[in-house]
Design a protein around this motif. Structure first.
Motif, PDB file in Angstrom:
ATOM      1  N   ARG A 109      45.495  32.666  45.113  1.00  0.00           N
ATOM      2  CA  ARG A 109      45.232  31.244  45.342  1.00  0.00           C
ATOM      3  C   ARG A 109      44.158  31.037  46.386  1.00  0.00           C
ATOM      4  O   ARG A 109      43.243  30.249  46.216  1.00  0.00           O
ATOM      5  CB  ARG A 109      46.508  30.552  45.855  1.00  0.00           C
ATOM      6  CG  ARG A 109      47.638  30.559  44.876  1.00  0.00           C
ATOM      7  CD  ARG A 109      47.411  29.477  43.830  1.00  0.00           C
ATOM      8  NE  ARG A 109      48.508  29.510  42.887  1.00  0.00           N
ATOM      9  CZ  ARG A 109      49.264  28.461  42.589  1.00  0.00           C
ATOM     10  NH1 ARG A 109      49.030  27.294  43.158  1.00  0.00           N
ATOM     11  NH2 ARG A 109      50.247  28.572  41.722  1.00  0.00           N
ATOM     12  N   GLU A 110      44.312  31.749  47.501  1.00  0.00           N
ATOM     13  CA  GLU A 110      43.434  31.484  48.640  1.00  0.00           C
ATOM     14  C   GLU A 110      42.008  31.952  48.395  1.00  0.00           C
ATOM     15  O   GLU A 110      41.066  31.348  48.898  1.00  0.00           O
ATOM     16  CB  GLU A 110      43.998  32.145  49.896  1.00  0.00           C
ATOM     17  CG  GLU A 110      45.311  31.526  50.307  1.00  0.00           C
ATOM     18  CD  GLU A 110      45.758  31.966  51.687  1.00  0.00           C
ATOM     19  OE1 GLU A 110      45.163  32.904  52.231  1.00  0.00           O
ATOM     20  OE2 GLU A 110      46.719  31.364  52.199  1.00  0.00           O
ATOM     21  N   LEU A 115      40.049  23.830  52.567  1.00  0.00           N
ATOM     22  CA  LEU A 115      38.811  23.128  52.231  1.00  0.00           C
ATOM     23  C   LEU A 115      38.925  21.655  52.598  1.00  0.00           C
ATOM     24  O   LEU A 115      38.013  21.071  53.170  1.00  0.00           O
ATOM     25  CB  LEU A 115      38.518  23.248  50.735  1.00  0.00           C
ATOM     26  CG  LEU A 115      37.841  24.543  50.303  1.00  0.00           C
ATOM     27  CD1 LEU A 115      37.710  24.569  48.795  1.00  0.00           C
ATOM     28  CD2 LEU A 115      36.471  24.663  50.950  1.00  0.00           C
ATOM     29  N   TYR A 147      56.947  28.805  44.090  1.00  0.00           N
ATOM     30  CA  TYR A 147      55.653  28.139  44.251  1.00  0.00           C
ATOM     31  C   TYR A 147      54.921  28.627  45.498  1.00  0.00           C
ATOM     32  O   TYR A 147      55.492  28.724  46.576  1.00  0.00           O
ATOM     33  CB  TYR A 147      55.858  26.620  44.322  1.00  0.00           C
ATOM     34  CG  TYR A 147      54.608  25.850  44.704  1.00  0.00           C
ATOM     35  CD1 TYR A 147      53.494  25.850  43.871  1.00  0.00           C
ATOM     36  CD2 TYR A 147      54.538  25.133  45.897  1.00  0.00           C
ATOM     37  CE1 TYR A 147      52.348  25.167  44.213  1.00  0.00           C
ATOM     38  CE2 TYR A 147      53.393  24.442  46.250  1.00  0.00           C
ATOM     39  CZ  TYR A 147      52.300  24.463  45.404  1.00  0.00           C
ATOM     40  OH  TYR A 147      51.168  23.789  45.761  1.00  0.00           O
ATOM     41  N   VAL A 148      53.646  28.995  45.336  1.00  0.00           N
ATOM     42  CA  VAL A 148      52.824  29.417  46.474  1.00  0.00           C
ATOM     43  C   VAL A 148      51.809  28.310  46.761  1.00  0.00           C
ATOM     44  O   VAL A 148      50.968  28.024  45.927  1.00  0.00           O
ATOM     45  CB  VAL A 148      52.072  30.729  46.160  1.00  0.00           C
ATOM     46  CG1 VAL A 148      51.250  31.161  47.358  1.00  0.00           C
ATOM     47  CG2 VAL A 148      53.034  31.806  45.731  1.00  0.00           C
ATOM     48  N   ASN A 167      48.601  26.311  47.722  1.00  0.00           N
ATOM     49  CA  ASN A 167      47.204  26.707  47.666  1.00  0.00           C
ATOM     50  C   ASN A 167      46.520  26.420  48.998  1.00  0.00           C
ATOM     51  O   ASN A 167      45.899  25.386  49.199  1.00  0.00           O
ATOM     52  CB  ASN A 167      46.534  25.937  46.532  1.00  0.00           C
ATOM     53  CG  ASN A 167      45.142  26.440  46.272  1.00  0.00           C
ATOM     54  OD1 ASN A 167      44.558  27.090  47.146  1.00  0.00           O
ATOM     55  ND2 ASN A 167      44.611  26.169  45.115  1.00  0.00           N
ATOM     56  N   ASN A 168      46.649  27.379  49.909  1.00  0.00           N
ATOM     57  CA  ASN A 168      46.115  27.172  51.260  1.00  0.00           C
ATOM     58  C   ASN A 168      44.601  27.088  51.286  1.00  0.00           C
ATOM     59  O   ASN A 168      44.017  26.510  52.177  1.00  0.00           O
ATOM     60  CB  ASN A 168      46.554  28.314  52.181  1.00  0.00           C
ATOM     61  CG  ASN A 168      48.035  28.221  52.468  1.00  0.00           C
ATOM     62  OD1 ASN A 168      48.593  27.131  52.461  1.00  0.00           O
ATOM     63  ND2 ASN A 168      48.667  29.357  52.687  1.00  0.00           N
ATOM     64  N   SER A 169      43.989  27.716  50.256  1.00  0.00           N
ATOM     65  CA  SER A 169      42.537  27.693  50.214  1.00  0.00           C
ATOM     66  C   SER A 169      42.064  26.255  50.010  1.00  0.00           C
ATOM     67  O   SER A 169      41.191  25.757  50.715  1.00  0.00           O
ATOM     68  CB  SER A 169      42.072  28.563  49.069  1.00  0.00           C
ATOM     69  OG  SER A 169      40.700  28.471  48.917  1.00  0.00           O
ATOM     70  N   THR A 227      52.217  24.983  39.687  1.00  0.00           N
ATOM     71  CA  THR A 227      51.423  24.113  40.553  1.00  0.00           C
ATOM     72  C   THR A 227      52.350  23.127  41.259  1.00  0.00           C
ATOM     73  O   THR A 227      53.557  23.069  40.980  1.00  0.00           O
ATOM     74  CB  THR A 227      50.387  23.307  39.758  1.00  0.00           C
ATOM     75  OG1 THR A 227      51.100  22.333  38.977  1.00  0.00           O
ATOM     76  CG2 THR A 227      49.566  24.200  38.837  1.00  0.00           C
TER      77      THR A 227
END
Lengths: 339, 339
Positions: B111-112, A53, A44-45, A47-49, A2
């Motif tokens: 994640r998305e 939001l 690390y990716v 969290n575009n979602s 995270t």
């Protein structure tokens, strides 16, 4: 992994990592560099979602494709996917069966995935204004247009070939090669879709060339199954009705037709010429190579994405683009020798 | 159309509509009926995405498919789609190009889209534990397994055929028909994937049958493009090296091979027998019909979904299921006459 882990990894606060991720200017260069390196090292990716939001903004474009097995649509999806991604949007692909309703599917998807717009592939030609009220985002019909429906032309976009005229072109090509007994292979002459339009083109070409329409030469398969096309052409041959050429409304049906003719001991094109419309890769590898009118798949996909993004970003209005096929000469059509 | 519109339409409160939507018992029967009718008449689509957020529960299963054009994967996607939907989940399909990385794609998608799990189609056989750390939900490899990687077998699931053994079976079938000069058509003998395994099977079958491996008989195409397979087989024929049979590692490559042989004036199977592995619908319509080992596509798709949902719902553990192909006899293999 995270954002907290990244912060801990390089000994900075979570808000600093967040500022780096969002390209804020108020981060020292050496810190920015350290954080970027940590992001890479930690894999690390972001969290575009969650970000979407927070920003209340989605990047999702729905692609609702009817007919999972349709190889022509597969070639379009490949281009759509690349193009949508390159322009900074996300493709949400939803493939439905031929008997399912794409408008209903799109309406559910729109809500669930916060779609900004929809590209329909291989849908119905008879949408009503009433049913389209469910859809409140702009949409583009790719490979077809609303020929049989009542939509206002200013309320949707489309990219398509002129199915009737292209079928006419295919039949005229056969007539030009001396054929007059021309069979047609199609799913359904009253499908309110491609079958109906291409069948109309077949009828019109015959009429214009002074050839009477013979219902015995129409092979109706009910769907696009290879087996139904194969069986239908076998029955046509077995019926003993004479014909020297066949126009299939799709490449796939033509592949099954060539197989049926060959299995019944007829040579293509010596005993029977075959022509189709689509231009699949695979139909260049039939024996003989299928002569077909190729739809410009890549151009159609690119144009659809550009239209939709123009509508989403407010820089475009609804348009209707008609594209033309190109003849791919194969070995499946021969001139009929004079007798 | 929102829940407020529905409430206004039938003159009840928003919370009453909500209770009806969620099947709460504390709504009078006549009110429930009125609301349900209003929902139908208004064409209201409940916003399941918002509901999912409130309940903090997603229903999304990711299907990451590598190779948009692969017709074998298309047939799997059709079954996956139906199966996932029937079991109350939502399929989020993400198709990537062959050169793209499916693990990276799945990590972003997870994640998305709040994925509960992932089914990989047509992925790499060499995942490392390190790279899979990005993925924190369970996953199933469908059509392959981790032959060349270092994953713990208890950390993932798979449904696949035994590629090496199936290729061996195909070659033995040719040997059984008297062939000893057997060419092989493949993408790459060191692709850490299907090509490598099926090539190993080819070599092993030859060895077991006492036939020396001749590198001149290996046609390497670099990818799965029909044109590369066609050109490769033409070059093999033009080289003058003798062969009486060919094993293609996929149906698509075999279709191009049959075309190349025919175009060079060779008859299949009289001058050259052809066998493959996959079992596509379309390869039953080549001239002659392709003899091939069919993968049980529907079974593989169903099994993958069941495995994944078992893992998601906590009723299953990671498993590895090996399925077998079935010979579909066609007309492309003939016995070699004794000379």
């Amino acid at each position: 992994m995270t954002i907290k882990d990244v912060a801990a990894y390089c000994g900075v606060s979570v808000s600093t990592v967040s500022r780096v991720l969002n390209d804020h200017p108020d981060v020292k260069d050496d810190v920015r560099q350290r954080v970027r390196q940590a992001i890479t090292e930690c894999g690390y990716v972001p969290n575009n979602s969650a970000r979407a939001l927070v920003l209340s903004r989605s990047t999702a474009i729905g692609v609702v494709s009817r007919g999972v097995d349709n190889p022509f649509l597969s070639s379009l999806i490949r281009v759509l996917s690349r193009q949508i991604h390159q322009l900074g949007y996300t493709m949400v692909l939803h493939q439905i069966a031929t008997q399912d309703d794409e408008v209903q599917a799109a309406a559910v998807l729109q809500r669930e995935k916060k779609l900004l717009g929809v590209i329909f592939l291989g849908g119905r030609f008879n949408y009503t204004e009433q049913e389209l009220r469910q859809l409140t985002v702009p949409f583009v019909c790719c490979t077809y247009t609303n020929t049989f429906g009542d939509l206002d032309r200013d309320a949707y976009s489309s990219v398509s070939i002129h199915d009737e005229r292209e079928a006419e072109k295919a039949v005229r090509y056969l007539v030009h090669h001396g054929h007059r007994r021309i069979a047609v292979l199609l799913d359904d002459p009253a499908d309110n879709s491609i079958g109906q339009l291409r069948f109309q083109g077949y009828r019109r070409a015959l009429e214009d060339c002074g050839i009477d329409y013979d219902p015995a030469l129409a092979v109706i398969t009910g769907d696009y199954a290879l087996s139904a096309a194969y069986d239908g052409v076998c029955r046509l041959i077995d019926s003993g009705v004479g014909f020297t050429a066949l126009m299939a409304i799709s490449d796939n049906l033509a592949i099954a037709a060539i197989k049926a003719l060959t299995d019944r001991g007829l040579s293509v094109p010596e005993d029977c010429s075959v022509i189709a419309i689509d231009g699949l890769d695979i139909s260049a590898y039939t024996v003989p190579t299928l002569t077909t009118l190729c739809q410009p798949a890549a151009e159609m996909a690119r144009e659809s994405v550009q239209m939709l993004i123009g509508l989403i970003e407010g820089t475009g209005v609804h348009r209707h683009r008609l594209v033309e096929t190109t003849l791919r000469p194969g070995g499946s059509v021969a001139a009929l020798a004079d007798t």
